[in-house]
Structures are given as C-alpha cells and as structure tokens.
Design a protein around this motif. Structure first.
Motif, PDB file in Angstrom:
ATOM      1  N   ASP A   1      28.009  45.348  40.618  1.00  0.00           N
ATOM      2  CA  ASP A   1      26.974  46.217  40.030  1.00  0.00           C
ATOM      3  C   ASP A   1      27.607  47.457  39.379  1.00  0.00           C
ATOM      4  O   ASP A   1      27.218  47.865  38.293  1.00  0.00           O
ATOM      5  CB  ASP A   1      25.979  46.684  41.108  1.00  0.00           C
ATOM      6  N   ALA A   2      28.571  48.047  40.079  1.00  0.00           N
ATOM      7  CA  ALA A   2      29.194  49.284  39.584  1.00  0.00           C
ATOM      8  C   ALA A   2      29.904  49.062  38.248  1.00  0.00           C
ATOM      9  O   ALA A   2      30.033  49.986  37.445  1.00  0.00           O
ATOM     10  CB  ALA A   2      30.175  49.827  40.618  1.00  0.00           C
ATOM     11  N   TYR A   3      30.362  47.849  38.017  1.00  0.00           N
ATOM     12  CA  TYR A   3      31.104  47.524  36.786  1.00  0.00           C
ATOM     13  C   TYR A   3      30.226  46.769  35.785  1.00  0.00           C
ATOM     14  O   TYR A   3      30.745  46.159  34.842  1.00  0.00           O
ATOM     15  CB  TYR A   3      32.344  46.677  37.117  1.00  0.00           C
ATOM     16  N   GLY A   4      28.928  46.785  36.011  1.00  0.00           N
ATOM     17  CA  GLY A   4      28.041  46.057  35.105  1.00  0.00           C
ATOM     18  C   GLY A   4      28.366  44.565  35.067  1.00  0.00           C
ATOM     19  O   GLY A   4      28.146  43.905  34.049  1.00  0.00           O
ATOM     20  N   HIS A   5      28.937  44.062  36.153  1.00  0.00           N
ATOM     21  CA  HIS A   5      29.277  42.645  36.302  1.00  0.00           C
ATOM     22  C   HIS A   5      30.339  42.185  35.300  1.00  0.00           C
ATOM     23  O   HIS A   5      30.454  40.985  35.031  1.00  0.00           O
ATOM     24  CB  HIS A   5      28.021  41.753  36.210  1.00  0.00           C
TER      25      HIS A   5
END
Ligand SMILES: [Zn+2]
Length: 321
Positions: A201-205
């Motif tokens: 989630d933190a890396y936008g997948h």
C-alpha cells in the motif's frame, strides 16, 4: 447469559493473553484491546447469541438488541460477532460491522446452518449470504488473528486457517497444546499478510526498483523476518516485483541507505554484456529506489545497515561504501 459474559466467554475460549477486556459496558459494545498488534488498538465488540431461525430450518441468525442499539465505532474498531456455544469448541461468527455503524433499525445476520459444524470441524468456514454479505465462522482460538486482520482491513483467510487446524493437530486432538499451536501459527500468518499488504500500500503496489505493478509485487523485509528483533513495520519493508525481490534476496542488488541509489552486483553487469534479456532487465531497473513520500514509510537506514551486517560477506562486493 449477559452480553458481557458472552464477551468474556469468547476471550476465555480464545486462550489469548494479549486480548484484554478494557471496558465491560453492556457487551454492545464491550471495549477490548489487543496488546500484540499495537498498544493502542481498541475494538468495540458487539456480540449476540447465534440461534435458530424458525422461518428457515437451514439458517441460523443473530440480531442487534433493538432498533435503538446501532453498531458503534466511537470507542474502537467496530466488530460484530455472533457466539455459538451450544457445544465445544466455541465458535464465533463475524459479519460486517462497518456497514451497520449508526444504523438504527433491527437487523438479523443470517447464517447458513451447515457452516457451524464445518467451522467446528475444520477451524473456519466462510459463506456469502443472500444479501451478498461475507460471513466467517471460526473457532474462538482464531479471535486474536481475526482482530489483527480486521485492524489491518483484511479478511480472515479461512482456507489457510483450515490448513493450520490440520497441521497443528487441532482437528484431531483438540487439546490445549494443539490450540496454542494453531493460535500461534494463525497469528504469524496474519502478521505476515498484513505486513506485506501495508508495505505494498505504501508503495502504491509498484516495485520500488522498476515500477512494475500488475499485482506482481510483494512487501519484502529489509532486515529479514528471520533475524532477531526484526520488526513488521513499513520502514523495515520495501515493495518489489518478484524478479527484483529474488535479486535482492540473492544479494545481487542493493540500495544505499542514505541516497537510495540502486547498485547491481558487478558479476550481473558483466553477464548482461552477453545476454540481451538480462540487459533488458537491468535497463528497466531504476538508478534510484522509488520510495514513499511519507518519511515514516521510507526504508529506515538502520534496517538497511542491519541487513548488510547480518549477511556480512554476501555484501562484500559493495566494498567500503
Ligand atoms: Zn521490479
């Protein structure tokens, strides 16, 4: 039995020392903390007995106590549970609490009757009821895992819990030792899954080394999960595609803890000279790791350095940098 007694019964049957009854109230809700996931995690547990549904012998149901008693999320993450304790082991049945928050009508959560013996036997069972709602029945031992998954916004993986029930001996022995093994295995499973999801989630997948998404990424540990004291926090993770994950774990690729500059093992660079496919892989690899903007979610230099020390000689190729 009062609703508070039902909450107590569910907590007791879970055998989970990390679950604490913070405020009894009336069981609608009672406030329960889960010390294992986060010291501040509070759950507003709304509980009701599962009973027969006379209009349909194939269904059971549980209800809110009245139209003026909606599900509340004021004091914690709302949880809606039915308890089925007509025999051992005690079962809990979870329905969607969030969609019922503040709704001041009488409601029934309808349950397919066959899922009760199935969950008792196999550890957990899932079904979708007539209103399209996902209902999960599970043995009370899995309550801490259910709460951890709920806090992270994930569903309890029933099939995996069935495998755990099998492997731990819960299905055959049903002893305290088997229950403890099952509980632990489930907690580890949820912890791993929520960590991976949090990092993705933190890396936008997207892969931090090449930008690939398409559901082909994993949340990888920096300081490895197997190492002592390795935390399951986002700053100890990095989102990578399967290829970059394998390369990272094989010590073929590295990123600098301060600049996030990506470095590739010299052998791989040399090999790419004669291998156009490997060269193509290196061509799509960024020069610098693409990290989240939120400083708290970026890879922490501490864990990057700990990784290098932990694997020591495997990173000799980095030299003195
Ligand atoms: Zn990648």
């Amino acid at each position: 039995m009062s609703k508070v007694d039902m909450v107590r019964r569910a907590l007791e049957a879970s055998h989970a020392v990390e679950l604490v009854l913070l405020e009894e109230r009336y069981g609608w809700p009672s406030i329960v903390g889960n010390n294992a996931i986060d010291a501040g995690a509070r759950f507003a547990i709304h509980i009701a007995p599962v009973g027969d549904f006379h209009r349909n012998p194939n269904e059971m149901r549980f209800q809110n106590p009245g139209s003026n008693r909606p599900v509340s999320d004021d004091d914690g993450i709302p949880v809606l549970l039915g308890i089925e304790d007509s025999e051992e082991p005690i079962l809990l049945v979870a329905a969607d609490a969030q969609s019922r928050v503040g709704r001041t009508t009488r409601f029934s959560v309808r349950i397919e009757k066959s899922m009760i013996p199935k969950a008792r036997q196999e550890g957990a069972a899932v079904f979708t009821n007539g209103s399209g709602e996902r209902i999960t029945a599970f043995r009370a031992e899995f309550l801490p895992s259910f709460l951890a998954a709920t806090a992270a916004g994930y569903e309890l993986p029933a099939t995996r819990l069935n495998e755990i029930s099998d492997a731990s001996g819960l299905r055959d022995e049903n002893t305290d030792a088997a229950a403890e093994r099952a509980r632990r295995a489930a907690s580890i499973l949820i912890r791993d899954q929520t960590f991976g999801a949090k990092v993705r989630d933190a890396y936008g997948h997207r892969c931090a080394m090449c930008g690939l998404a398409a559901g082909l990424t994993v949340g990888a540990h920096i300081y490895p999960a197997s190492a002592p004291g390795s935390p399951y926090t986002t700053d100890n993770g990095v989102c990578l595609c399967e290829n970059h994950h394998r390369a990272y774990d094989a010590f073929k690729i590295w990123f600098d803890p301060a600049t996030f500059e990506i470095r590739v093992h010299p052998d791989v660079i040399a090999e790419a000279g004669g291998d156009p496919y490997l060269k193509a892989f290196l061509d799509v690899t960024f020069d610098t790791l693409k990290v989240p903007t939120d400083p708290a979610k970026k890879p922490s230099a501490q864990y990057v350095n700990q990784r290098r020390q932990y694997f020591d000689k495997d990173y000799d190729w980095l030299g003195n940098t």
